[in-house]
Write a protein that holds these residues in place. Sequence first.
Motif, PDB file in Angstrom:
ATOM      1  N   GLU A  80       8.065  -1.989  -2.631  1.00  0.00           N
ATOM      2  CA  GLU A  80       7.340  -2.813  -3.596  1.00  0.00           C
ATOM      3  C   GLU A  80       8.223  -3.997  -4.015  1.00  0.00           C
ATOM      4  OE1 GLU A  80       4.299  -1.954  -7.196  1.00  0.00           O
ATOM      5  OE2 GLU A  80       6.256  -0.984  -7.380  1.00  0.00           O
ATOM      6  N   GLY A  83       8.119  -6.614  -1.574  1.00  0.00           N
ATOM      7  CA  GLY A  83       6.812  -7.231  -1.426  1.00  0.00           C
ATOM      8  C   GLY A  83       5.976  -6.691  -0.283  1.00  0.00           C
ATOM      9  N   ARG A  86       2.118  -2.519  -2.599  1.00  0.00           N
ATOM     10  CA  ARG A  86       1.874  -2.618  -4.043  1.00  0.00           C
ATOM     11  C   ARG A  86       1.146  -1.349  -4.489  1.00  0.00           C
ATOM     12  NH1 ARG A  86      -0.880  -7.451  -2.693  1.00  0.00           N
ATOM     13  NH2 ARG A  86      -2.808  -6.890  -1.671  1.00  0.00           N
ATOM     14  N   THR A 102       0.684  -5.076   1.654  1.00  0.00           N
ATOM     15  CA  THR A 102       0.453  -6.481   1.330  1.00  0.00           C
ATOM     16  C   THR A 102       0.459  -7.262   2.647  1.00  0.00           C
ATOM     17  OG1 THR A 102       2.813  -6.917   1.168  1.00  0.00           O
ATOM     18  CG2 THR A 102       1.688  -6.223  -0.875  1.00  0.00           C
TER      19      THR A 102
END
Length: 151
Positions: A80, A83, A86, A102
């Motif tokens: 997380e 990135g 999430r 993501t």
Amino acid sequence: MSSPSGVPDADGLLAEQLLRLTRRLHRIHKQHLEPVGITPAQSRLLRTVAHCGEPPRMADLAQRLEVVPRAVTSLVDALEESGSVRRVPDPSNRRVVRIELTDSGRATLRALRAARRRAAEEILAPLAADQREALGDLLSTLMDGTHDHRA
């Protein structure tokens, strides 16, 4: 490797070879993953999330990865932060948290596939095509846990 009677222990030798190969596989895999900036454990979690039909719960990930839930929490925290995933609320139960990829995570997966392909090429380079096929058959048999002793 010999048995107490001095006779070579074929199964013991095979077990030792498999252990050495496992360590070599892990080392080569890790070397190819380093440029992607991800650990083998994070790689497994990303691939697992990608193969789920819907964003999985943390408990589902722990079960699929065969690890304790705390290990999944640490992996998700790191992914997380980078990135790649999430946390999202479950639409039917707000107490449940689901994990979704993501766009960055999907890009990381593409880079991982390429790195894994390069690692496989390095590992399998000494084998001819027919040897690779035979190895695949043998590994499938070992992974299935079935045995068929044909004479």
